[in-house]
Design an enzyme around this catalytic site. Structure first.
Site, PDB file in Angstrom:
ATOM      1  N   ARG A 159      -2.730   0.870   6.036  1.00  0.00           N
ATOM      2  CA  ARG A 159      -2.193   1.661   7.125  1.00  0.00           C
ATOM      3  C   ARG A 159      -0.970   0.991   7.744  1.00  0.00           C
ATOM      4  O   ARG A 159       0.009   1.641   8.079  1.00  0.00           O
ATOM      5  CB  ARG A 159      -3.278   1.850   8.192  1.00  0.00           C
ATOM      6  CG  ARG A 159      -3.040   3.019   9.074  1.00  0.00           C
ATOM      7  CD  ARG A 159      -4.233   3.233  10.005  1.00  0.00           C
ATOM      8  NE  ARG A 159      -3.769   3.750  11.272  1.00  0.00           N
ATOM      9  CZ  ARG A 159      -3.465   5.011  11.481  1.00  0.00           C
ATOM     10  NH1 ARG A 159      -3.592   5.881  10.515  1.00  0.00           N
ATOM     11  NH2 ARG A 159      -3.026   5.409  12.654  1.00  0.00           N
ATOM     12  N   ALA A 160      -1.017  -0.320   7.859  1.00  0.00           N
ATOM     13  CA  ALA A 160       0.094  -1.052   8.456  1.00  0.00           C
ATOM     14  C   ALA A 160       1.362  -0.883   7.622  1.00  0.00           C
ATOM     15  O   ALA A 160       2.451  -0.651   8.159  1.00  0.00           O
ATOM     16  CB  ALA A 160      -0.258  -2.523   8.584  1.00  0.00           C
TER      17      ALA A 160
END
Ligand SMILES: [Zn+2]
Length: 675
Positions: A275-276
């Site tokens: 996600r990052a």
């Protein structure tokens, strides 16, 4: 009321940039602003809508349907393609932390549904925020139940209301902005991860900048309209630049070298999942569009890392927030070097899913002392671990683990949480009752049972039942509440001498981590030498508790009775402040009382017994964690537990189960059997 102009905000550069990038690319996923009070966080958020592009809507639709692509399931629909188009400014909707579920998701009038057969739905804040900004001030204090609803809506882009078989669904996509003061408690990790970006807001340090803040604030307070008027051109230019960047965004290119930088940086900071990387890529693209560039360059990547990573690299809530700029430079440089060298060898990942604590808290062989410098834990299967944070001279805590669930017996009525049983607005249905106000949670069988005997008298002739308001019954639900977990920790020499303190701190740290996830209040009383101290008054900041624990010195006599009496004092005051929050006292000791309680008579052990009796008489639920070890055992902690009327746990029983290496598991396992 005239809002403070967005362009006139001084000294909040990161926050303004992060808001703008979200406006350029809503896919970034919102912003969390952390910072002390009085830093103009809220003013800045509220100023944003004035520079956001206007929104085209279907006139009369309460769900802000886009005329170009109306929601097919819109409760106010279907909308016809030839309908006129209305344009309105973007909206900012504030969600108060104490809002009811109905206020957030909307309410269904069950009385009308049953007695008139009409689906009457009153839209809530999620509907109002659709295609705009949803702002939660003090988002860290938001009730768990609302957090769950918010996360669901944010994940699905849809708000869904279901009450006893009557349901409504509508689109709910919004830019989520939260502000919080970390001193008042941390955010649940699931919610933290939901925010695309985070910034730390602090008051500017330079006197010149501070002066300008004050100057503008005075001018704005003096003549809000006149002040706003002076900034009209800047606001207009900013709004146009956002529209331009939005239009440009789709054509901005993310070159392979930049993508490599992004993934290298994410790997270097050891973030969970992908996600990052995604959020960083989106942020870098938005920053390039905002800066008028056709492709992402190193500067865009650096900005994206600064905004997207600080809250994702944290392994647990006790680590300091923020991003190490030096480490960032190094990672960026590494990626650049690798790019120059062509396809460099693939870096082996730094331990899959890294960071799951796997210590069982059992270090009987005295490894604690031997290991204080070495990073590896003995018996580990060779996975290299990152070096631990620098440790304070007092005994360092052993690695935290997943703690078993300790609860207060009985059923409370406290604030929503995840610890003990409680009557609450959510949870499972356990009974039905006559409602005091309008019914929101109908208990249908009980309602029908109440109506049935009157059908003849009411002259029922048709197919439907004749139901009146007085027949309605609502559900009584049982969920979970948060508690006040007060630790009473023995820091005396009898604990330290056996080098148990590291394991003890590890166990308390694990319980603290657990309290953090369950949204409890925590406090800590410690006792050693001549007296007991309130190391931490009850607070929601688990970070503060962890810091006090790490720095806790040990040695001296064991004034156990004084510790218990001090705990009783703390609990008495807390009960006045927050009567519905039930306490759980966790006494961590070997029970070998040696110190006097001020002025009391009798042997130390008897004094402790009496103090324990007082707590038991006050109805305080308690757990004694028995820290006794070694060949000769006196079993004094067990005697103490009996006097407290509480549960007794050995230190090695604090772990949920010895194999639990995953902190992600959400429920405590039943107590394990020890051979
Ligand atoms: Zn609509």
């Amino acid at each position: 009321m005239t809002a403070y102009p967005f362009s006139a905000v001084v000294g909040m550069d990161d926050m303004r940039l992060a808001l703008i990038l979200n406006a350029v690319s809503p896919a970034i996923g919102g912003l969390l602003v952390r910072g002390e009070k009085g830093t103009a966080k809220s003013t800045t958020v509220r100023a944003l809508t004035a520079v956001l592009p206007e929104v085209a809507v279907v006139p009369g639709c309460r769900f802000s349907c886009d005329p170009a692509a109306p929601d097919r399931a819109c409760p106010d629909g279907p909308h016809d393609a030839s309908a006129p188009v209305a344009v309105r400014p973007a909206r900012l909707v504030e969600l108060p932390v104490g809002a009811s579920e109905d206020r957030l998701v909307g309410s269904l009038d069950l009385e009308r549904a049953l007695t008139e057969g009409v689906k009457a739905y009153e839209p809530g804040l999620l509907a109002a925020a659709h295609r705009g900004v949803l702002y939660v001030d003090e988002v860290n204090l938001l009730h768990d139940h609302l957090v769950d609803l918010l996360l669901d809506a944010a994940a699905l882009g849809t708000s869904y209301v279901e009450r006893e078989g009557v349901s409504v669904r509508h689109a709910g996509r919004f830019l989520l902005v939260g502000t919080m003061n970390p001193e008042e408690g941390e955010l649940r990790p699931q919610l933290l991860d939901r925010f695309g970006l985070t910034v730390d807001a602090s008051a500017p340090r330079e006197p010149g900048v501070r002066a300008e803040v004050v100057r503008r604030r005075l001018a704005a307070d003096d003549d809000p309209a006149g002040f706003a008027e002076r900034w009209v051109d800047e606001e207009q230019a900013l709004a146009e630049r956002i529209i331009g960047a939005r239009a440009r965004l789709a054509s901005v290119v993310l070159p392979d070298a930049a993508l490599r930088q992004i993934t290298t940086v994410c790997a270097a900071f050891d973030v969970d999942g992908l996600r990052a990387d995604l959020v960083m890529a989106r942020t870098a693209l938005a920053h390039a569009a905002w800066s008028g560039r056709a492709k992402v360059d190193a500067e865009d990547v650096r900005v994206a890392a600064r905004l997207a990573l600080p809250h994702r690299r944290r392994r647990n809530p006790f680590d300091a927030p923020g991003l190490d700029e030096e480490q960032l430079d190094q990672a960026l440089q590494e990626a650049a070097d690798e790019g120059d060298a062509g396809d460099g060898p693939e870096e082996p990942p730094d331990g899959p899913g890294g960071g799951a604590p796997d210590g069982s808290g059992e270090d009987e062989s005295g490894q604690d002392e031997a290991q204080s410098g070495a990073a590896a834990s003995a018996g580990d299967s060779g996975t290299p671990r990152p070096a631990p944070a620098p440790e304070a001279p007092p005994a360092a805590a052993a690695t935290p683990f997943r703690a078993r669930l300790l609860t207060v017996p009985g059923v409370g009525t406290g604030a929503a949480g995840r610890r003990s049983r409680a009557r609450s607005g959510s949870g499972r249905v356990t009974a039905a009752r006559i409602p005091a106000e309008r019914v929101t949670r109908l208990h249908l069988p009980a309602t029908l049972v109440a109506a049935a005997p009157h059908q003849q008298a009411r002259g029922r002739t048709g197919r439907g039942l004749v139901i009146r308001g007085e027949d309605l019954r609502e559900s009584v639900r049982e969920g979970r509440e948060g508690n006040l977990v007060l630790f009473c920790v023995d820091a005396s020499g009898s604990m330290a001498a056996r080098a148990r303190m590291s394991a003890v701190k590890g166990a308390v740290l694990s319980l603290l981590l657990d309290a953090y996830q369950r949204r409890d209040k925590v406090g800590m009383v410690t006792f050693r030498g001549a007296d007991a101290q309130v190391a931490l008054p009850p607070t929601s900041s688990v970070e503060a508790a962890a810091a006090r624990l790490q720095a806790l010195p040990t040695g001296g006599r064991t004034p156990l009775a004084a510790g218990l009496l001090r705990a009783a004092d703390v609990l008495r005051v807390e009960r006045m402040r927050d009567p519905s929050r039930r306490p759980l006292l966790v006494v961590v000791t070997d029970g070998r009382a040696t110190g006097p309680a001020g002025g009391a008579s009798g042997a130390p052990v008897e004094q402790a017994q009496r103090a324990a009796g007082l707590l038991a008489a006050a109805g305080v639920a308690s757990v004694v964690v028995d820290c006794e070890s070694g060949p000769v055992r006196l079993g004094l902690a067990a005697t103490l537990a009996t006097a407290l009327g509480g549960e007794l746990l050995r230190l090695d029983e604090v772990a949920a189960d010895s194999l639990a290496s995953s902190v992600r598991a959400r429920t405590a396992a039943p107590s394990r059997k020890v051979a």
